[in-house]
Design an enzyme around this catalytic site. Structure first.
Site, short mmCIF file in Angstrom:
data_model
loop_
_atom_site.label_atom_id
_atom_site.label_comp_id
_atom_site.label_asym_id
_atom_site.label_seq_id
_atom_site.Cartn_x
_atom_site.Cartn_y
_atom_site.Cartn_z
N SER A 178 0.83 -1.20 0.00
CA SER A 178 0.00 0.00 0.00
C SER A 178 0.88 1.27 0.00
O SER A 178 0.42 2.32 -0.42
CB SER A 178 -0.89 0.01 1.23
OG SER A 178 -0.10 0.02 2.40
N CYS A 236 2.62 -6.92 1.66
CA CYS A 236 1.64 -6.22 2.50
C CYS A 236 0.77 -7.29 3.17
O CYS A 236 0.15 -8.11 2.48
CB CYS A 236 0.79 -5.34 1.59
SG CYS A 236 -0.58 -4.52 2.40
N ASN A 237 0.74 -7.27 4.49
CA ASN A 237 -0.06 -8.28 5.21
C ASN A 237 -1.55 -8.07 5.00
O ASN A 237 -2.32 -9.03 4.90
CB ASN A 237 0.24 -8.21 6.70
CG ASN A 237 1.65 -8.66 7.00
OD1 ASN A 237 1.90 -9.83 7.20
ND2 ASN A 237 2.61 -7.73 6.98
N TYR A 248 -4.16 0.92 3.83
CA TYR A 248 -5.18 -0.08 3.50
C TYR A 248 -5.82 -0.67 4.76
O TYR A 248 -6.91 -1.23 4.71
CB TYR A 248 -4.54 -1.24 2.73
CG TYR A 248 -4.31 -1.03 1.24
CD1 TYR A 248 -4.38 0.24 0.66
CD2 TYR A 248 -4.02 -2.11 0.42
CE1 TYR A 248 -4.15 0.40 -0.70
CE2 TYR A 248 -3.80 -1.95 -0.94
CZ TYR A 248 -3.86 -0.70 -1.50
OH TYR A 248 -3.64 -0.54 -2.84
N GLY A 249 -5.09 -0.58 5.87
CA GLY A 249 -5.51 -1.27 7.12
C GLY A 249 -6.97 -1.10 7.50
O GLY A 249 -7.65 -2.06 7.82
N CYS A 299 2.90 -6.33 10.01
CA CYS A 299 2.64 -5.27 9.03
C CYS A 299 4.00 -4.83 8.54
O CYS A 299 4.91 -4.57 9.36
CB CYS A 299 1.91 -4.10 9.67
SG CYS A 299 1.79 -2.67 8.58
N THR A 300 4.16 -4.74 7.23
CA THR A 300 5.51 -4.49 6.69
C THR A 300 6.01 -3.07 6.98
O THR A 300 7.19 -2.80 6.83
CB THR A 300 5.53 -4.76 5.18
OG1 THR A 300 4.50 -3.98 4.55
CG2 THR A 300 5.31 -6.22 4.89
N HIS A 301 5.11 -2.20 7.39
CA HIS A 301 5.55 -0.85 7.77
C HIS A 301 6.28 -0.86 9.13
O HIS A 301 7.06 0.04 9.42
CB HIS A 301 4.35 0.10 7.90
CG HIS A 301 3.81 0.61 6.60
ND1 HIS A 301 3.19 -0.20 5.70
CD2 HIS A 301 3.81 1.86 6.06
CE1 HIS A 301 2.79 0.53 4.66
NE2 HIS A 301 3.17 1.78 4.86
N1 DGL Z 1 2.14 -2.52 5.06
C1 DGL Z 1 0.87 -3.11 5.00
C2 DGL Z 1 0.75 -4.35 5.82
O1 DGL Z 1 1.70 -5.09 5.89
C3 DGL Z 1 -0.35 -2.25 4.98
C4 DGL Z 1 -0.44 -1.08 5.84
C5 DGL Z 1 -1.63 -0.24 5.51
O2 DGL Z 1 -1.70 0.25 4.37
O3 DGL Z 1 -2.49 -0.07 6.38
O4 DGL Z 1 -0.28 -4.64 6.38
#
Ligand code: DGL
Length: 279
Positions: free
Chosen positions: A16, A78-79, A47-48, A197-199
């Site tokens: 995302s 992205c999870n 996206y969460g 979450c990859t962030h």
């Molecule tokens: N980085 C994403 C994940 O691993 C999404 C974060 C988001 O857009 O809320 O879930």
């Protein structure tokens, strides 16, 4: 069926926003020889909090675009997208888009290793609201390791902190501490926390500040990389469609200057970025 370029191309990594850069980083460390195409849908992140249908539709658009740009293999870095869109894309869309292309998620590689990373058999998950609500981690872990107790907490403000470049700010401490305390109140025996979450690895300096030293923090990059290496060795028909030149191309749906600036902070290198529109 749409007409897609047949010649070999880069491995696509989609997120995302900036979070998938942590996956790209792990994958490039282990497999530097391949070419990669990174796509961040920064204009529509996060996206969460979005519904299943919206995350699925956005992810389908991104995957299709990466295929059109030459990728034969796309990783959902992205999870939230892996939890909400992967299965439908694999089962419903791929057979009509092109049955020879592949899309892989990042939840499975992490859940596969967790059995080796916990001694107490109590595991915590920190992730977006969408990932926590989907219960993907709990279900996957319990399928593989029924003896592990899983507790999860959604961290709604963590992704915006990263997207708006506030990960190092004093304000981030409040939100990071709050969610870690909440998780440890759910289960004080947790000895491994998955950053689902990859962030979140981009908040690591803050996270380690508030987690007890004996607790292991599990970031996904290295496990996704191991799993990809293994996948490519088992699937020569896909591997032969992945070009090798060590090159990375970056695409964003937002302003390229903003992406360049933030990506440089995360990757510590200058990146060339192109803007694309999805949808
Ligand atoms: N980085 C994403 C994940 O691993 C999404 C974060 C988001 O857009 O809320 O879930």
């Amino acid at each position: 069926m749409i007409t897609l370029p047949d010649k070999a191309g880069p491995i696509g990594i989609f997120d995302s926003g900036y979070g998938g850069l942590t996956i790209l980083h792990g994958v490039r460390n282990l497999l530097p020889e391949y070419d990669y195409m990174y796509l961040g849908d920064n204009a529509r992140a996060p996206y969460g909090p979005r519904s299943f249908d919206v995350v699925y539709e956005f992810t389908r658009q991104a995957v299709t675009r990466l295929f059109e740009m030459g990728c034969h293999l796309v990783i959902l870095g992205c999870n939230t997208a892996s939890a909400k869109a992967l299965r439908t894309i694999q089962q419903v869309d791929l057979p009509t888009i092109d049955p020879s292309r592949r899309v892989l998620g990042i939840i499975r590689p992490t859940t596969e290793v967790i059995g080796k990373l916990t001694s107490t058999r109590h595991v915590g998950i920190l992730a977006t609201e969408g990932t926590i609500k989907s219960e993907s981690y709990t279900l996957e872990i319990q399928k593989l390791y029924p003896d592990i107790k899983v507790s999860g907490v959604a961290c709604p403000f963590w992704v915006p902190l990263v997207e708006y470049n506030e990960a190092d700010s004093p304000g981030a401490d409040y939100f990071v501490k709050k969610r870690i305390d909440q998780l440890m109140r759910l289960d004080s025996e947790i000895d491994a926390i998955i950053l689902g979450c990859t962030h979140y690895p981009l908040l690591l300096p803050k996270i380690v500040k508030y987690v007890n030293p004996g607790i292991r923090i599990v970031s996904q990059g290295e496990y996704v990389a191991e799993s990809l290496k293994n996948y490519l060795s088992r699937h020569p028909e896909i591997e032969s469609k992945c070009t090798q030149g060590g090159h990375v191309e970056y695409l964003t749906t937002e302003n390229p200057d903003k992406f360049r600036e933030s990506a440089q902070l995360f990757l510590h290198e200058h990146v060339d970025v192109k803007n694309i529109t999805l949808g």
